[in-house]
Design a protein around this motif. Structure first.
Motif, PDB file in Angstrom:
ATOM      1  N   ILE A 124      33.210 -38.451  57.756  1.00  0.00           N
ATOM      2  CA  ILE A 124      33.844 -37.133  57.653  1.00  0.00           C
ATOM      3  C   ILE A 124      35.067 -37.266  56.767  1.00  0.00           C
ATOM      4  CG2 ILE A 124      35.047 -35.307  58.914  1.00  0.00           C
ATOM      5  CD1 ILE A 124      33.321 -36.031  61.347  1.00  0.00           C
ATOM      6  N   ILE A 125      35.165 -36.374  55.784  1.00  0.00           N
ATOM      7  CA  ILE A 125      36.320 -36.361  54.888  1.00  0.00           C
ATOM      8  C   ILE A 125      36.797 -34.926  54.748  1.00  0.00           C
ATOM      9  CG2 ILE A 125      34.904 -36.232  52.787  1.00  0.00           C
ATOM     10  CD1 ILE A 125      37.121 -38.030  51.489  1.00  0.00           C
ATOM     11  N   HIS A 126      38.093 -34.754  54.716  1.00  0.00           N
ATOM     12  CA  HIS A 126      38.704 -33.437  54.512  1.00  0.00           C
ATOM     13  C   HIS A 126      39.271 -33.413  53.105  1.00  0.00           C
ATOM     14  CE1 HIS A 126      38.545 -33.792  58.881  1.00  0.00           C
ATOM     15  NE2 HIS A 126      38.500 -32.480  58.894  1.00  0.00           N
ATOM     16  N   LEU A 127      38.919 -32.390  52.353  1.00  0.00           N
ATOM     17  CA  LEU A 127      39.358 -32.272  50.963  1.00  0.00           C
ATOM     18  C   LEU A 127      40.121 -30.972  50.748  1.00  0.00           C
ATOM     19  CD1 LEU A 127      36.014 -33.389  49.303  1.00  0.00           C
ATOM     20  CD2 LEU A 127      38.104 -34.741  49.462  1.00  0.00           C
ATOM     21  N   GLN A 128      41.298 -31.083  50.180  1.00  0.00           N
ATOM     22  CA  GLN A 128      42.082 -29.912  49.792  1.00  0.00           C
ATOM     23  C   GLN A 128      41.567 -29.422  48.442  1.00  0.00           C
ATOM     24  OE1 GLN A 128      46.484 -30.163  49.537  1.00  0.00           O
ATOM     25  NE2 GLN A 128      46.136 -29.927  47.349  1.00  0.00           N
ATOM     26  N   LEU A 129      41.439 -28.110  48.290  1.00  0.00           N
ATOM     27  CA  LEU A 129      41.064 -27.559  47.000  1.00  0.00           C
ATOM     28  C   LEU A 129      42.305 -27.487  46.129  1.00  0.00           C
ATOM     29  CD1 LEU A 129      38.595 -26.531  48.732  1.00  0.00           C
ATOM     30  CD2 LEU A 129      38.484 -24.735  47.042  1.00  0.00           C
ATOM     31  N   ASP A 130      42.236 -28.138  44.993  1.00  0.00           N
ATOM     32  CA  ASP A 130      43.318 -28.130  44.011  1.00  0.00           C
ATOM     33  C   ASP A 130      42.954 -27.151  42.899  1.00  0.00           C
ATOM     34  OD1 ASP A 130      44.706 -30.166  45.381  1.00  0.00           O
ATOM     35  OD2 ASP A 130      43.573 -31.722  44.340  1.00  0.00           O
ATOM     36  N   PRO A 131      43.901 -26.839  41.998  1.00  0.00           N
ATOM     37  CA  PRO A 131      43.536 -25.982  40.867  1.00  0.00           C
ATOM     38  C   PRO A 131      42.358 -26.545  40.070  1.00  0.00           C
ATOM     39  CG  PRO A 131      45.903 -26.123  41.036  1.00  0.00           C
ATOM     40  CD  PRO A 131      45.336 -27.107  42.032  1.00  0.00           C
ATOM     41  N   VAL A 132      42.266 -27.867  40.006  1.00  0.00           N
ATOM     42  CA  VAL A 132      41.109 -28.519  39.383  1.00  0.00           C
ATOM     43  C   VAL A 132      40.727 -29.682  40.283  1.00  0.00           C
ATOM     44  CG1 VAL A 132      40.243 -29.784  37.383  1.00  0.00           C
ATOM     45  CG2 VAL A 132      41.855 -27.905  37.053  1.00  0.00           C
TER      46      VAL A 132
END
Length: 155
Positions: A124-132
């Motif tokens: 399980i990995i949590h990823l923040q959405l960045d501008p790119v």
């Protein structure tokens, strides 16, 4: 001279496809990525996610979590590809691999939101959405209800 060495026990087993099918559940299979979107509800959410920002899991109208499913393939081959596909579904461009689309009454997925990806091998990995792109973040702890993120004007 010989030295005693301990060896871990080894077990060899033959696993039939029929044996594994019931344990995977109705929504996923052994080679699927699942995604859950956590919408950033902080007033400053478009400047990125911060650990103190409250997040709300995207849910169905009955309150059950909205989980998107993607089958491992040449297109979806790692957690970032699954997160990118989640972003596409979350912006109402296409459906997931089970035909599920993003609900009209939930705002689109955007910068500052967090996507939880569960890989076929159960990482399980949590990823923040960045501008790119995406940045890994720790598991969010400040979760709230979805109120305020549902678009009431679209009903």
């Amino acid at each position: 001279m010989t030295t005693a060495a301990t060896r871990p026990y080894t077990v060899t087993a033959r696993i039939n496809e029929a044996d594994t099918a019931p344990t995977t559940g109705p929504d996923t299979g052994p080679d699927t990525y699942t995604a859950t979107v956590y919408l950033n509800t902080h007033p400053d959410n478009f400047h990125g996610y911060q650990p103190h920002h409250p997040l709300a899991a995207a849910t169905h109208p009955d309150g059950t979590p909205l989980r998107l499913v993607f089958h491992a393939s040449t297109r979806i081959h790692n957690h970032e590809a699954a997160a990118s596909a989640t972003f596409t579904v979350g912006n109402r461009v296409q459906a997931d691999d089970h035909g599920q689309t993003w609900p009209d009454d939930i705002r689109s997925v955007s910068v500052g939101d967090v996507i939880k990806i569960t890989t076929p091998d159960h990482w399980i990995i949590h990823l923040q959405l960045d501008p790119v792109g995406f940045t890994p973040v720790p598991e969010p702890t400040d979760l709230t209800a979805l109120t305020g993120t549902r678009n009431t004007s679209r009903r």
